[in-house]
Scaffold this motif. Structure first.
Motif, short mmCIF file in Angstrom:
data_model
loop_
_atom_site.label_atom_id
_atom_site.label_comp_id
_atom_site.label_asym_id
_atom_site.label_seq_id
_atom_site.Cartn_x
_atom_site.Cartn_y
_atom_site.Cartn_z
N ASN A 20 8.60 -5.48 6.67
CA ASN A 20 8.39 -4.06 6.41
C ASN A 20 8.04 -3.76 4.96
O ASN A 20 7.97 -2.60 4.57
N TYR A 21 7.88 -4.81 4.14
CA TYR A 21 7.65 -4.59 2.72
C TYR A 21 6.38 -5.31 2.26
O TYR A 21 5.88 -6.21 2.93
N GLY A 22 5.91 -4.90 1.08
CA GLY A 22 4.79 -5.59 0.46
C GLY A 22 3.57 -5.64 1.36
O GLY A 22 3.33 -4.75 2.18
N LEU A 23 2.80 -6.70 1.21
CA LEU A 23 1.57 -6.83 1.98
C LEU A 23 1.84 -6.81 3.49
O LEU A 23 1.09 -6.23 4.26
N ASN A 24 2.94 -7.46 3.90
CA ASN A 24 3.25 -7.49 5.34
C ASN A 24 3.48 -6.11 5.92
O ASN A 24 3.13 -5.85 7.07
N ASP A 83 0.86 -1.19 0.00
CA ASP A 83 0.00 0.00 0.00
C ASP A 83 0.90 1.25 0.00
O ASP A 83 2.11 1.14 -0.24
N VAL A 84 0.31 2.41 0.26
CA VAL A 84 1.10 3.64 0.17
C VAL A 84 2.29 3.62 1.13
O VAL A 84 3.41 3.93 0.76
N LEU A 85 2.03 3.22 2.38
CA LEU A 85 3.10 3.26 3.37
C LEU A 85 4.26 2.35 2.96
O LEU A 85 5.42 2.75 2.98
N ALA A 86 3.94 1.11 2.55
CA ALA A 86 4.98 0.17 2.18
C ALA A 86 5.70 0.63 0.91
O ALA A 86 6.91 0.48 0.78
N THR A 87 4.96 1.21 -0.03
CA THR A 87 5.58 1.70 -1.27
C THR A 87 6.54 2.85 -0.95
O THR A 87 7.68 2.86 -1.42
N ALA A 88 6.07 3.79 -0.16
CA ALA A 88 6.91 4.94 0.17
C ALA A 88 8.13 4.49 0.96
O ALA A 88 9.25 4.97 0.75
N TYR A 89 7.93 3.52 1.86
CA TYR A 89 9.06 3.03 2.65
C TYR A 89 10.10 2.37 1.75
O TYR A 89 11.30 2.60 1.87
N THR A 90 9.62 1.54 0.81
CA THR A 90 10.53 0.85 -0.10
C THR A 90 11.33 1.87 -0.92
O THR A 90 12.55 1.75 -1.07
N LEU A 91 10.63 2.87 -1.46
CA LEU A 91 11.33 3.88 -2.26
C LEU A 91 12.32 4.67 -1.40
O LEU A 91 13.41 5.02 -1.87
N SER A 92 11.95 4.92 -0.14
CA SER A 92 12.88 5.68 0.71
C SER A 92 14.13 4.84 1.01
O SER A 92 15.24 5.37 1.07
N GLN A 93 13.94 3.55 1.15
CA GLN A 93 15.10 2.66 1.34
C GLN A 93 15.98 2.67 0.10
O GLN A 93 17.21 2.66 0.18
N LEU A 94 15.35 2.65 -1.07
CA LEU A 94 16.11 2.69 -2.31
C LEU A 94 16.90 4.00 -2.39
O LEU A 94 18.07 4.01 -2.77
N GLY A 146 -3.69 5.49 -8.92
CA GLY A 146 -3.98 5.51 -7.49
C GLY A 146 -4.61 6.83 -7.08
O GLY A 146 -5.55 6.88 -6.32
N ASP A 147 -4.06 7.90 -7.60
CA ASP A 147 -4.61 9.23 -7.38
C ASP A 147 -4.61 9.65 -5.92
O ASP A 147 -5.44 10.43 -5.51
N THR A 148 -3.69 9.14 -5.12
CA THR A 148 -3.74 9.49 -3.71
C THR A 148 -2.85 10.69 -3.38
O THR A 148 -3.08 11.38 -2.39
N ALA A 149 -1.82 10.94 -4.19
CA ALA A 149 -0.87 12.04 -3.93
C ALA A 149 -0.18 11.91 -2.58
O ALA A 149 0.24 12.89 -1.99
N GLN A 150 -0.07 10.69 -2.08
CA GLN A 150 0.51 10.50 -0.74
C GLN A 150 1.95 10.03 -0.75
O GLN A 150 2.66 10.20 0.24
N VAL A 151 2.36 9.37 -1.83
CA VAL A 151 3.66 8.70 -1.80
C VAL A 151 4.80 9.70 -1.61
O VAL A 151 5.69 9.48 -0.79
N GLY A 152 4.75 10.83 -2.32
CA GLY A 152 5.83 11.82 -2.20
C GLY A 152 6.03 12.28 -0.76
O GLY A 152 7.12 12.12 -0.20
N PRO A 153 4.99 12.84 -0.12
CA PRO A 153 5.15 13.30 1.27
C PRO A 153 5.61 12.17 2.21
O PRO A 153 6.41 12.42 3.12
N GLU A 154 5.14 10.95 1.98
CA GLU A 154 5.55 9.86 2.88
C GLU A 154 7.04 9.51 2.69
O GLU A 154 7.74 9.23 3.66
N ILE A 155 7.50 9.53 1.45
CA ILE A 155 8.94 9.29 1.21
C ILE A 155 9.75 10.33 1.98
O ILE A 155 10.72 10.00 2.67
N ALA A 156 9.34 11.60 1.87
CA ALA A 156 10.07 12.68 2.53
C ALA A 156 10.12 12.45 4.03
O ALA A 156 11.16 12.62 4.67
N GLU A 157 9.00 12.03 4.59
CA GLU A 157 8.96 11.78 6.04
C GLU A 157 9.92 10.64 6.42
O GLU A 157 10.67 10.75 7.38
#
Ligand SMILES: Cc1cc2nc3c(=O)[nH]c(=O)nc-3n(C[C@H](O)[C@H](O)[C@H](O)COP(=O)(O)OP(=O)(O)OC[C@H]3O[C@@H](n4cnc5c(N)ncnc54)[C@H](O)[C@@H]3O)c2cc1C
Lengths: 263, 395
Positions: free
Chosen positions: A217-221, A94-105, A124-135
């Protein structure tokens, strides 16, 4: 300066429906394209590059191996480097896991002053991934950037569009911005770039390359939200359909409006 | 929690193809007689349910369950600017009160700013049990870094169950930051909220960019976060206040930031379609800007506001604030006339509560007819000129 652009491949058509009988998702074709907002993110990066000395642009995406094609497009448009992050353990993110994965990358890539994302994706249209990566990276972010005013040594000046007002802000590097559609005119991939980059090998990163290797910490988990059920939008049962010649139809409209006292 | 396991011994070329066809996310790769699941998988379980029997299964991983009884309170984050609360905050209090009837929890509000006592009193009149107030000079203007510190401090102290944010531009930038800080889920732009049988927040929104709604929940994380667009819900009725204003101490909250606000520019006011009573909404059937002249007589006659679908914003005909829909405005007029609009779910979610819906379309299978009170099956370029003639005749 080092810039990272986060891009995503999305379905080319928005014609997705649920079969009301079987509950199966029906997609109209399997065509994909780059998320339109990300084209502006890339163009913004190329413009910042033209405003500052010694700038390198690294485009990244998370997705299945086939998502490499979206990175090729970025390389042919003007990116210097490209990395795909892909692992079947990322499935169901989901958004949290996606943003976390990208931040790790991004931490794995390590060198960056500026991260640029599209404002949102069309699937997805959520506009959430960017701010979550930054956090996750503990850096500031500025959303909805519609103009880059100036790039200085240690800061960038941008203008952002909110609902009823714009803001002019100065933000220190390292930082993340998300960009609006239409702040520039994205260039097309060029034949010249394609020749220049033909020997470039896109890097692939999996979970094993990341600092945090805990699959929880990744994917569905690693996803707090869960989609329980999908269903088609509801219909009205008392809908009245009116057929006829245009004369009859326009008369009906007038009658409806008169009956309901709008005329 | 878990992953899709493929029983390789059952996989033939044909079965692999069947699974590839059934998967809406292209998540199967069939290479060298080996079928694998790639990271495109969204664990939608369609392969398990609809694929050839016994080929795929969902392997569940047991996770430690959190103790949900420890988290109490449904909170509305009150968004304010220049010490005026955004009205979406009041709408969310109304919804929070409905949800709280089911979960038997208190309803709280939290506001951050400088001189926001008026807002706190207003929140009490809308019926919250408590409003927590964080005041400091430095909170005068919204700053995403500092405000995130405040909300995270608030959560650490009060361990609440749910926090709702308005889906404004500011809220959509702030809520994800809070979610990542608290390592919890966030559902953007919910169009409905309810409580599941397990007592979790049920969040409903259009999904996968198509004509699909999804039910989403946050089964094992707290707080549960959601953003909701303005005008999705109704404001609650005002009551005689019986709640409490709690002033919180801000001394230990970090106030450093590397974002400096230099200037704000107010956008010129456009008449807001959110409050319009009569709307004529236009879709892509209008091919040329000149075509818009056709609706002028009707618009004048009804004294209607014009609004439109997203493609008409994208080609620059209208100000973005005239867009109806999930990524535009929500409208609830007494009358809406839709001309040449196909009724994508993202559009419908922004207008389906309208009191009288009339739609004109030359394709009788368009989705907007499904929710219209009157579905007029005809060509706008033929019907509108006739309608204009009729309007001329009646006084
Ligand atoms: C994540 C996401 C968010 C979105 N958010 C929004 C949003 O907030 N608002 C929004 O509007 N869209 C939104 N969209 C876009 C949405 O999916 C549709 O693409 C869009 O609403 C279609 O607009 P339309 O109905 O005007 O055009 P079309 O889908 O092209 O429909 C045109 C309709 O006009 C009819 N027509 C054509 N000619 C005539 C004629 N001569 N007479 C009568 N009828 C005619 C056609 O039969 C058709 O039904 C979003 C999409 C995504 C993926």
């Amino acid at each position: 300066m080092n810039i990272i652009t986060c891009i995503k491949q999305v379905p080319a058509s928005s014609k997705v429906e649920v079969d009301p009988e079987t509950g199966v998702l029906i997609r109209d074709g399997n065509n994909v394209k780059m998320n339109p907002y990300d084209l502006y993110a890339l163009e913004t990066a190329y413009q910042v590059k033209s405003m500052s000395e010694e700038c390198r642009i690294h485009s990244v995406t998370m997705g299945p191996p086939s998502a490499k094609s979206v990175l090729e497009e970025a390389l042919y448009m003007g990116s210097d480097e490209a990395t795909l992050i892909s692992d079947r353990r990322f499935a169901g993110a989901d958004v949290l896991a996606t943003a976390y994965t990208l931040s790790q990358l991004i931490e794995h890539i390590h060198d960056y002053e500026l991260i640029i994302c599209g404002k949102q994706t069309t699937d997805g249209d959520t506009a959430q991934v960017g701010p979550e990566i930054a956090e996750f990276l503990s850096i500031p972010h500025v959303p909805y950037v519609k103009e880059i005013i100036d790039v200085k040594d240690k800061t960038i000046l941008v203008r952002s569009a909110y609902d009823d007002y714009d803001e002019l802000v100065e933000v220190a590097f390292p930082c993340l911005i998300t960009v609006e559609k239409g702040l520039n005119v994205p260039r097309l991939p060029s034949y010249k770039r394609r020749i220049e980059k033909q020997d470039y090998k896109i890097k692939t990163v999996t979970m094993r390359n990341l600092k945090d290797k805990n699959p929880d910490n990744y994917g569905l988990n690693g996803s707090p939200t869960q989609v329980d059920e999908i269903f088609p939008p509801t219909k009205r049962t008392d809908s009245i359909k009116i057929e006829g010649s245009s004369d009859e139809l326009s008369k009906s409209i007038v009658e409806i409006l008169q009956e309901s006292r709008f005329l | 929690m878990g992953y899709i396991k493929i029983n390789q011994e059952k996989i033939t070329k044909e079965i692999a193809q069947e699974l590839i066809d059934v998967c809406p996310f292209n998540a199967f790769d069939y290479i060298d007689s080996n079928l694998s699941v790639n990271s495109g998988c969204k664990i939608c379980k369609i392969c398990v349910k609809k694929g050839p029997v016994g080929t795929c299964e969902l392997v569940e991983e047991k996770k430690e369950k959190i103790d949900k009884t420890k988290y109490k309170g449904i909170v509305v984050y009150i968004e304010q600017r220049n010490n005026i609360a955004h009205r979406v905050s009041w709408e969310l209090i109304g919804k929070a009160k409905e949800l709280a009837l089911k979960t038997k929890e208190p309803v709280y509000a939290v506001v951050v700013g400088n001189n926001v006592s008026k807002i706190a009193e207003e929140a009490l009149r809308f019926g919250v049990d408590k409003i927590y107030v964080y005041e400091d000079d430095i909170y005068e203007d919204f700053n995403v870094e500092i405000y995130t510190n405040v909300l995270s401090e608030f959560y650490d102290k009060h361990q609440v169950n749910i926090i709702l944010f308005g889906g404004t531009a500011q809220g959509r930038s702030f809520a994800p930051r809070v979610a990542a800080r608290l390592k919890t889920g966030l559902t953007a732009d919910c169009t409905m909220l309810d409580i599941t049988d397990e007592g979790d927040l049920l969040q409903i929104r259009p999904a996968f960019g198509g004509n699909i709604m999804a039910k989403i929940n946050t089964p094992n994380h707290r707080p549960q976060l959601a953003t909701i667009r303005y005008k999705m819900f109704n404001e609650p009725e005002l009551i005689t206040p019986n709640g409490e204003i709690v002033h919180e101490d801000s001394t230990n909250i970090k106030k450093e930031t590397s974002i400096k606000l230099l200037e704000t520019y107010e956008k010129p006011q456009v008449s807001d379609i959110s409050d319009a009573e009569i709307i004529i909404a236009l879709g892509r059937a209008f091919k040329k800007k000149k075509d818009l002249d056709l609706i002028e007589p009707l618009r004048k006659r009804l004294n209607a506001e014009l609004a439109c679908t997203r493609p008409l914003i994208e080609n620059g005909w209208f100000d973005a604030r005239k867009q109806i829909g999930l990524s535009g405005r929500t409208v609830k007029p007494k009358l809406i006339i839709n001309l040449g609009i196909s009724g994508a779910v993202q559009f419908i979610e922004g207008m389906k509560e309208s009191e009288l819906i009339i739609s004109v379309n030359n394709d009788e299978h368009n989705k907007l007819f499904d929710i219209s009170h009157y579905s007029i099956h005809g060509d706008i370029f033929e019907v509108l000129p006739k309608l204009n003639d009729l309007l001329d005749q009646i006084l």
